[in-house]
Write a protein that holds these residues in place. Structure first.
Motif, PDB file in Angstrom:
ATOM      1  N   ASP A 504       0.987  -1.215  -0.261  1.00  0.00           N
ATOM      2  CA  ASP A 504       0.028   0.155  -0.379  1.00  0.00           C
ATOM      3  C   ASP A 504       1.070   1.214   0.295  1.00  0.00           C
ATOM      4  O   ASP A 504      -0.087   1.781  -0.085  1.00  0.00           O
ATOM      5  N   TRP A 505       2.773   1.306   0.435  1.00  0.00           N
ATOM      6  CA  TRP A 505       3.181   1.881   0.759  1.00  0.00           C
ATOM      7  C   TRP A 505       3.301   3.022  -1.419  1.00  0.00           C
ATOM      8  O   TRP A 505       3.872   2.363  -2.143  1.00  0.00           O
ATOM      9  N   HIS A 506       2.821   4.541  -1.236  1.00  0.00           N
ATOM     10  CA  HIS A 506       3.291   4.711  -2.745  1.00  0.00           C
ATOM     11  C   HIS A 506       4.280   5.220  -3.005  1.00  0.00           C
ATOM     12  O   HIS A 506       4.433   5.413  -4.009  1.00  0.00           O
ATOM     13  N   ASP A 507       5.359   5.896  -1.938  1.00  0.00           N
ATOM     14  CA  ASP A 507       6.195   7.034  -1.962  1.00  0.00           C
ATOM     15  C   ASP A 507       7.465   5.212  -2.465  1.00  0.00           C
ATOM     16  O   ASP A 507       7.336   4.990  -1.123  1.00  0.00           O
ATOM     17  N   ARG A 511       9.436   3.182   0.306  1.00  0.00           N
ATOM     18  CA  ARG A 511       9.039   1.785  -0.071  1.00  0.00           C
ATOM     19  C   ARG A 511      10.543   0.963  -0.227  1.00  0.00           C
ATOM     20  O   ARG A 511      10.319  -0.313   0.409  1.00  0.00           O
TER      21      ARG A 511
END
Length: 584
Positions: A504-507, A511
């Motif tokens: 779910d981590w977008h950066d 990440r």
């Protein structure tokens, strides 16, 4: 299959339901190693286990290849699936149907949807034609194939017609791409005709059960008794095995898989209850075949005729198998009595004869040494030296040290040399290099923010122990903004695993940091709760100290407001009450 986007909520729920150990353990030989499971990398030919699976994080880590990820990522890398296929495979294992939202499917699906649909159309047509052909039905009955077995394998019939299948397609381009039709004079504008005519048809399925090609057995006097679909974007005969999907449907993790030579051997064995046979598709065994087999089982048994041709075929299979050998993998060679193939042996003598042949099957090491020894005079020193020389190139192809050592041990009595002497000759008198340690040297002391993130990835429930994120954010330590963001996410979604957090981590930069910190640690914390609490207390105190200094600096330049004075008194009292350790 319906197109459209798979909802993110479904993917998250899927990853929450599945246990990554259950996904990986049938494909990789894992052993418990503390909190993790450990095994040899399935993505590289290593000798020392550096592949870890973490049940707590629901992640795998492969230090030899640098890969890591969740259950979906593992299936994509191991089974060579795209993202949608991996999601569908996990859903199938859990008995779930994949929902779809509006929109188009991915490019890989679009590229194959047409040919796949054409192949399904052909399969329905061939099965329907079989029910109408008494000649085909009579042939199957003579071969002992009953209706249930024919249905289980989807056996069909292509009529003796040039356009029986062609007429099923208003637009033949997808059927041409699937290899079902042939363009006249290589020009589709001039028309097409059926590739399979007057033949029993055997659908060739991939590991997901999709029909990707056909095999055909002539019922006439065609000189080509068997005919396969041509190579296409979907079908590569050196990478597929007939009957593997059906074998895995019969037993999801079979103790052994039998490799036979023909479609009817697979079908005939299944008719007698032996449901774990597969066949190569008119080609010699390839390394891709071996890797495909070992994804489903730990023991592969090659079945060949006992004549010279059968032994030549067995030798080719052995050569392909050598580099794939390793812990938990076994290859045996089963030679059938003269005049019999697997189908006829079981049909005439029963499954007991098959069991006797299996009991007499030779391990790869014995077949290798017996075959090479047959060419040497072991009663003479020159002949024994020749044996060593001829074995060396085969031993050099074995990448697993334990397997190679076991075969060298078996070679010792044949050469009348000691193991050390034999190894010295095989290695060209070079001393064997020492194995590098997996984690030599003391680990550098980790900084508190990184360690806190590491503990959170190991035990996400620790986030609930942090009450005031705003105060923590004032610590002004490198990475503290990431720590606060992770805490915020885990507090909001308390059931999140490390795998779910990373997905779910977008950066991408953050990440990458989290992926590195998520790797298994050599020394797990004795008391993670206390260690985490201590780190948070130190960071919180640092934040308070910096804020106190900021207020004192402001007091030197101007008069503090009443609110700032109250804040200064509260921070000073909190620091005194906490009695923190000296800041590093």
């Amino acid at each position: 299959m319906a197109g459209g986007r798979i909802p993110e909520s479904f993917i998250s729920d899927l990853l929450a339901r599945v246990d990554i150990v259950d996904v990986i353990s049938p494909r990789v030989d894992l052993k418990r190693a503390g909190r993790e499971w450990r095994g040899l990398s399935p993505f590289s030919n290593e000798k020392t286990p550096s592949f870890f699976v973490s049940p707590a994080k629901q992640m795998y880590f492969d230090f030899s290849s640098g890969q890591n990820g969740n259950a979906i990522g593992f299936l994509m890398a191991y089974e060579r699936l795209d993202f949608v296929e991996a999601v569908e495979e996990l859903a199938r294992q859990l008995g779930l149907e994949v929902p779809r939202e509006g929109g188009r499917g991915g490019p890989s699906r679009a590229a194959t949807a047409g040919p796949l649909e054409a192949l399904e159309t052909a399969q329905r047509h061939f099965e329907g034609q079989l029910r109408r052909s008494q000649v085909a039905i009579d042939y199957l009955k003579r071969r002992g194939v009953d209706g249930a077995t024919a249905q289980a394998f989807g056996i069909g019939f292509a009529p003796d017609s040039w356009d029986s299948l062609t007429r099923q397609f208003s637009d033949p381009r997808h059927a041409l791409a699937a290899g079902l039709l042939i363009a006249r004079d290589d020009d589709p504008a001039r028309g097409c005709y059926d590739r399979f005519r007057n033949r029993l048809t055997f659908p060739i399925r991939d590991t997901r059960g999709r029909v990707i090609a056909f095999g055909g057995r002539t019922l006439g006097d065609d000189p080509a008794k068997y005919l396969n679909s041509p190579e296409t974007d979907l079908f590569h005969k050196g990478r597929q095995l007939y009957g593997l999907y059906e074998a895995r449907q019969a037993e999801s993790h079979p103790s052994e898989l039998f490799v036979v030579e023909g479609y009817m051997d697979v079908v005939g064995l299944a008719r007698h209850g032996i449901r774990t046979a597969v066949a190569t598709l008119g080609t010699a065994t390839t390394s891709d075949h071996l890797h495909l087999l070992f994804r489903s089982t730990r023991r592969v048994v090659f079945c060949f005729d006992g004549d010279a041709a059968g032994r030549r075929a067995a030798w080719k299979a052995l050569e392909q198998a050598l580099p794939t050998l390793g812990p938990g993998r076994e290859v045996r060679f089963m030679f059938l009595p003269d005049g019999h193939d697997p189908d006829s042996l079981v049909a005439e003598q029963g499954v007991e004869a098959w069991a006797r042949a299996l009991e007499a099957a030779q391990p790869l090491s014995r077949f290798l040494l017996d075959s090479v020894s047959a060419e040497c005079d072991l009663t003479s020193p020159d002949g024994r030296a020749q044996l060593v020389s001829r074995c060396k190139p085969h031993l050099d192809r074995i990448e697993d040290a334990a397997t190679r050592t076991a075969i060298v041990d078996a070679l010792v009595p044949r050469t009348r040399l000691s193991h050390a002497e034999l190894e010295s000759i095989l290695r060209g008198n070079r001393a064997a290099g020492a194995e590098a340690g997996a984690g030599g040297g003391a680990e550098r002391r980790q900084k508190p923010v990184g360690r806190a993130l590491q503990l959170l990835l190991e035990t996400p429930a620790l986030a609930a122990r942090v009450a005031d994120l705003e105060e923590l954010a004032q610590a002004a330590q490198p990475g503290v903004d990431l720590l606060v963001a992770v805490l915020d996410h885990l507090i909001e979604y308390p059931d999140t695993t490390a795998a779910g957090l990373l997905r779910d981590w977008h950066d991408p930069e953050q990440r990458a940091i989290l992926e590195k910190l998520a790797r298994p640690q050599a020394l797990p914390p004795a008391d993670p709760d206390s260690e985490f609490d201590e780190i948070i207390a130190r960071l919180r105190d640092r934040g308070r100290r910096l804020r106190v200094q900021e207020l004192l600096d402001a007091a030197g330049a101007r008069e503090l407001s009443a609110g700032e004075m109250a804040e200064l008194r509260a921070l000073t009292a909190a620091r005194a009450a906490a009695q923190p350790r000296a800041d590093e």
